[in-house]
Design an enzyme around this catalytic site. Sequence first.
Site, mmCIF file in Angstrom:
data_model
loop_
_atom_site.group_PDB
_atom_site.id
_atom_site.type_symbol
_atom_site.label_atom_id
_atom_site.label_comp_id
_atom_site.label_asym_id
_atom_site.label_seq_id
_atom_site.Cartn_x
_atom_site.Cartn_y
_atom_site.Cartn_z
ATOM 1 N N ARG A 149 -8.450 1.148 10.852
ATOM 2 C CA ARG A 149 -8.028 -0.042 10.770
ATOM 3 C C ARG A 149 -8.913 -0.989 11.827
ATOM 4 O O ARG A 149 -8.571 -2.089 12.190
ATOM 5 C CB ARG A 149 -6.772 0.020 11.511
ATOM 6 C CG ARG A 149 -5.528 -0.538 10.587
ATOM 7 C CD ARG A 149 -4.104 0.162 11.192
ATOM 8 N NE ARG A 149 -3.091 -0.686 10.689
ATOM 9 C CZ ARG A 149 -2.227 -0.306 10.288
ATOM 10 N NH1 ARG A 149 -2.013 0.993 9.733
ATOM 11 N NH2 ARG A 149 -1.281 -1.103 9.918
ATOM 12 N N LYS A 178 0.863 -1.465 0.074
ATOM 13 C CA LYS A 178 -0.011 0.026 -0.052
ATOM 14 C C LYS A 178 0.696 1.197 -0.079
ATOM 15 O O LYS A 178 0.513 2.155 -0.709
ATOM 16 C CB LYS A 178 -0.890 0.082 1.383
ATOM 17 C CG LYS A 178 -1.959 -1.058 1.474
ATOM 18 C CD LYS A 178 -2.609 -0.959 2.582
ATOM 19 C CE LYS A 178 -2.022 -0.542 4.103
ATOM 20 N NZ LYS A 178 -1.228 -1.736 4.465
ATOM 21 N N ARG A 192 12.657 -5.376 4.812
ATOM 22 C CA ARG A 192 12.327 -4.298 4.532
ATOM 23 C C ARG A 192 13.349 -3.162 5.331
ATOM 24 O O ARG A 192 13.639 -3.138 6.400
ATOM 25 C CB ARG A 192 10.724 -3.857 4.988
ATOM 26 C CG ARG A 192 10.461 -2.634 4.674
ATOM 27 C CD ARG A 192 9.171 -2.328 4.414
ATOM 28 N NE ARG A 192 8.313 -2.537 5.930
ATOM 29 C CZ ARG A 192 7.018 -2.574 5.777
ATOM 30 N NH1 ARG A 192 6.338 -2.442 4.913
ATOM 31 N NH2 ARG A 192 6.584 -2.795 7.216
ATOM 32 N N ARG A 220 1.001 -7.885 14.500
ATOM 33 C CA ARG A 220 0.518 -7.207 13.583
ATOM 34 C C ARG A 220 -0.302 -7.815 12.535
ATOM 35 O O ARG A 220 -1.498 -7.403 12.332
ATOM 36 C CB ARG A 220 1.643 -6.477 12.852
ATOM 37 C CG ARG A 220 2.149 -5.438 13.639
ATOM 38 C CD ARG A 220 3.766 -4.804 12.918
ATOM 39 N NE ARG A 220 3.471 -4.132 11.574
ATOM 40 C CZ ARG A 220 4.255 -3.864 10.846
ATOM 41 N NH1 ARG A 220 5.621 -4.616 11.023
ATOM 42 N NH2 ARG A 220 4.257 -3.245 9.728
ATOM 43 N N ARG A 245 12.647 -0.470 10.394
ATOM 44 C CA ARG A 245 11.484 -0.155 11.755
ATOM 45 C C ARG A 245 11.770 -1.195 12.848
ATOM 46 O O ARG A 245 11.798 -2.413 12.580
ATOM 47 C CB ARG A 245 10.012 -0.332 10.992
ATOM 48 C CG ARG A 245 9.881 0.919 10.307
ATOM 49 C CD ARG A 245 8.439 0.854 9.449
ATOM 50 N NE ARG A 245 7.547 0.188 10.235
ATOM 51 C CZ ARG A 245 6.124 0.077 9.582
ATOM 52 N NH1 ARG A 245 5.792 0.501 8.550
ATOM 53 N NH2 ARG A 245 5.222 -0.675 10.213
#
Length: 217
Positions: free
Chosen positions: A90, A15, A132, A176, A165
Amino acid sequence: MKKELIFMGPPASGKGTQTTKLAQETGLVHVDTGSLLRAAMAEGTEAGKIAKGFVENGQLVPVEVVAAIIEDRLKQPDCAKGFILDGFPRSLEQAEILDEMLEKIDKDIEAKTEVIYFDIPIDNLMERIVYRRSCPACGAIFNIKTMPIIKEGVCDYCQTELVQRKDDTEEIAKKRFETYFSQTAPLIDFYEKRGILKRIDAVGSIDEIYQRLKDVI
Ligand code: AMP
């Protein structure tokens, strides 16, 4: 007419990458909840202090904290021409709050809201998360396993040192995903029933997915 897009999908479904591209091309403002929260945490604001424990545990930050940050952002003049919401709402509760917020913000204008659901099997997403890295200066996102990077550990665009992160570890990412399935996924049905949800196949290259995105909006 003002265009309001809501991008939905599991963590690391692409996204953010697609929003950045679309925002650059269209001028729609990218409103990325996770980045706004991380900025508040880095600045040490009251909201950031509350958010920290939740973000670092893969849980949703209390709704009143997130809603205040989003409302503030959506009221800024640059959002008047349209925006892409990445990471909000969310939960069903947040979706209802967003409805009320938009009713107020758009009361004198015509606006159209559409939800784009990034449809992707979650099997490979954990790999995307742990490899990532992102640029803290310009927000560019890299994958150290699958993407060629010009100089190791450094952003291709602005030469800032890349960071991982804190919540991009396997342990937190599992939480998550749990949070996503229990609280966010019910929104698919919620927006589908309202007739404003469009699905795109989010498996493929960045350019392929971008083309599919443009075909539906
Ligand atoms: P993201 O950058 O979208 O992956 O978000 C990172 C983290 O920020 C999430 O795991 C949550 O802890 C928090 N967060 C982001 N968006 C929201 C939201 N709409 N509501 C509550 N917490 C959020």
